[in-house]
Design a protein around this motif. Structure first.
Motif, PDB file in Angstrom:
ATOM      1  N   VAL A 146      -7.305  -7.118 -12.683  1.00  0.00           N
ATOM      2  CA  VAL A 146      -7.560  -8.508 -12.296  1.00  0.00           C
ATOM      3  C   VAL A 146      -7.649  -8.626 -10.778  1.00  0.00           C
ATOM      4  N   LYS A 147      -6.681  -8.067 -10.084  1.00  0.00           N
ATOM      5  CA  LYS A 147      -6.671  -8.145  -8.621  1.00  0.00           C
ATOM      6  C   LYS A 147      -7.952  -7.546  -8.045  1.00  0.00           C
ATOM      7  N   GLU A 148      -8.323  -6.369  -8.517  1.00  0.00           N
ATOM      8  CA  GLU A 148      -9.510  -5.687  -8.006  1.00  0.00           C
ATOM      9  C   GLU A 148     -10.776  -6.486  -8.282  1.00  0.00           C
ATOM     10  N   LYS A 149     -10.865  -7.052  -9.474  1.00  0.00           N
ATOM     11  CA  LYS A 149     -12.046  -7.842  -9.838  1.00  0.00           C
ATOM     12  C   LYS A 149     -12.154  -9.083  -8.961  1.00  0.00           C
ATOM     13  N   VAL A 150     -11.045  -9.788  -8.767  1.00  0.00           N
ATOM     14  CA  VAL A 150     -11.059 -11.001  -7.948  1.00  0.00           C
ATOM     15  C   VAL A 150     -11.403 -10.656  -6.500  1.00  0.00           C
ATOM     16  N   LEU A 151     -10.825  -9.592  -5.971  1.00  0.00           N
ATOM     17  CA  LEU A 151     -11.136  -9.186  -4.596  1.00  0.00           C
ATOM     18  C   LEU A 151     -12.611  -8.821  -4.443  1.00  0.00           C
ATOM     19  N   ASP A 152     -13.169  -8.166  -5.447  1.00  0.00           N
ATOM     20  CA  ASP A 152     -14.591  -7.823  -5.410  1.00  0.00           C
ATOM     21  C   ASP A 152     -15.453  -9.087  -5.378  1.00  0.00           C
ATOM     22  N   ILE A 153     -15.120 -10.052  -6.212  1.00  0.00           N
ATOM     23  CA  ILE A 153     -15.874 -11.310  -6.246  1.00  0.00           C
ATOM     24  C   ILE A 153     -15.736 -12.036  -4.911  1.00  0.00           C
ATOM     25  N   LEU A 154     -14.533 -12.085  -4.375  1.00  0.00           N
ATOM     26  CA  LEU A 154     -14.320 -12.745  -3.083  1.00  0.00           C
ATOM     27  C   LEU A 154     -15.144 -12.072  -1.990  1.00  0.00           C
ATOM     28  N   ASP A 155     -15.194 -10.759  -2.021  1.00  0.00           N
ATOM     29  CA  ASP A 155     -15.941 -10.011  -1.010  1.00  0.00           C
ATOM     30  C   ASP A 155     -17.439 -10.305  -1.081  1.00  0.00           C
ATOM     31  N   ARG A 156     -17.963 -10.425  -2.287  1.00  0.00           N
ATOM     32  CA  ARG A 156     -19.403 -10.613  -2.461  1.00  0.00           C
ATOM     33  C   ARG A 156     -19.853 -12.064  -2.388  1.00  0.00           C
ATOM     34  N   LYS A 157     -19.006 -12.996  -2.802  1.00  0.00           N
ATOM     35  CA  LYS A 157     -19.463 -14.363  -3.033  1.00  0.00           C
ATOM     36  C   LYS A 157     -18.855 -15.423  -2.116  1.00  0.00           C
ATOM     37  N   THR A 158     -17.990 -15.023  -1.189  1.00  0.00           N
ATOM     38  CA  THR A 158     -17.334 -16.027  -0.355  1.00  0.00           C
ATOM     39  C   THR A 158     -17.421 -15.674   1.124  1.00  0.00           C
ATOM     40  N   ILE A 159     -17.136 -16.679   1.939  1.00  0.00           N
ATOM     41  CA  ILE A 159     -16.990 -16.467   3.379  1.00  0.00           C
ATOM     42  C   ILE A 159     -15.675 -17.105   3.807  1.00  0.00           C
ATOM     43  N   LEU A 160     -15.102 -16.587   4.877  1.00  0.00           N
ATOM     44  CA  LEU A 160     -13.848 -17.114   5.407  1.00  0.00           C
ATOM     45  C   LEU A 160     -14.156 -17.957   6.633  1.00  0.00           C
ATOM     46  N   THR A 161     -13.721 -19.220   6.599  1.00  0.00           N
ATOM     47  CA  THR A 161     -13.909 -20.104   7.749  1.00  0.00           C
ATOM     48  C   THR A 161     -12.543 -20.498   8.295  1.00  0.00           C
ATOM     49  N   GLU A 162     -12.496 -20.777   9.587  1.00  0.00           N
ATOM     50  CA  GLU A 162     -11.225 -21.183  10.204  1.00  0.00           C
ATOM     51  C   GLU A 162     -10.753 -22.523   9.670  1.00  0.00           C
ATOM     52  N   GLN A 163     -11.681 -23.433   9.490  1.00  0.00           N
ATOM     53  CA  GLN A 163     -11.322 -24.797   9.112  1.00  0.00           C
ATOM     54  C   GLN A 163     -10.986 -24.935   7.625  1.00  0.00           C
TER      55      GLN A 163
END
Length: 170
Positions: A146-163
């Motif tokens: 689960v952790k690995e799958k979620v991290l993979d999705i976060l890496d491919r589908k999200t961006i990190l913003t300060e705000q």
């Protein structure tokens, strides 16, 4: 894989995204019947299984760019094959019955990040990577992967913003 079968497969995958499981099975059964009578199917079987030594199949058309979308529509998607799949089940399965035992999907993670999922309406969306991963790992009772799958999705589908923290890419 032949250029024609590549285009048909892509079209079927795109069409299948909106279909129920039963409708996907019916579509695939229909496509199988249509493929079995094509020159490319027989060429692939001949080149791969019957010729000794094996040879490279000679597809028609040879290149992906030569396969016309109009031909794909006309030959594979505009009419039904003679035989239709009949299933014993009366349910038109839109959702996988055993999803609670599977890994989170991209859609599950998207709903957590955007706050659109019903379970996030009161609490609000999850903004930090640790919170998102923890929420899914706890929800899946520590299931492996689960952790690995979620991290993979976060890496491919999200961006990190300060705000706003983690944000789903549009």
């Amino acid at each position: 894989m032949s250029p024609t079968s590549l285009k048909v497969t892509l079209r079927a995958l795109r069409k299948g995204r909106t279909l129920s499981l039963v409708d996907c099975l019916k579509m695939e059964f229909d496509l199988i019947q249509k493929f079995l009578v094509t020159r490319d199917f027989h060429e692939g079987v001949q080149a791969t299984f019957l010729n000794k030594p094996r040879r490279k199949p000679e597809w028609e058309p040879k290149n992906l760019s030569d396969v016309l979308d109009e031909d794909i529509d006309r030959l594979y998607f505009s009419h039904l094959a003679p035989n239709q799949l009949t299933l014993a089940a009366r349910k038109d399965l839109r959702h996988y019955l055993h999803a609670r035992y599977s890994l989170p999907t991209e859609e599950d993670v998207r709903l957590a990040i955007t706050g659109e999922g019903p379970e996030f309406r009161l609490e609000g969306r999850l903004k930090a990577e640790e919170d998102i991963v923890s929420w899914f790992v706890n929800g899946h009772k520590g299931k492996w992967g689960v952790k690995e799958k979620v991290l993979d999705i976060l890496d491919r589908k999200t961006i990190l913003t300060e705000q706003d923290g983690i944000v789903w890419k549009s």
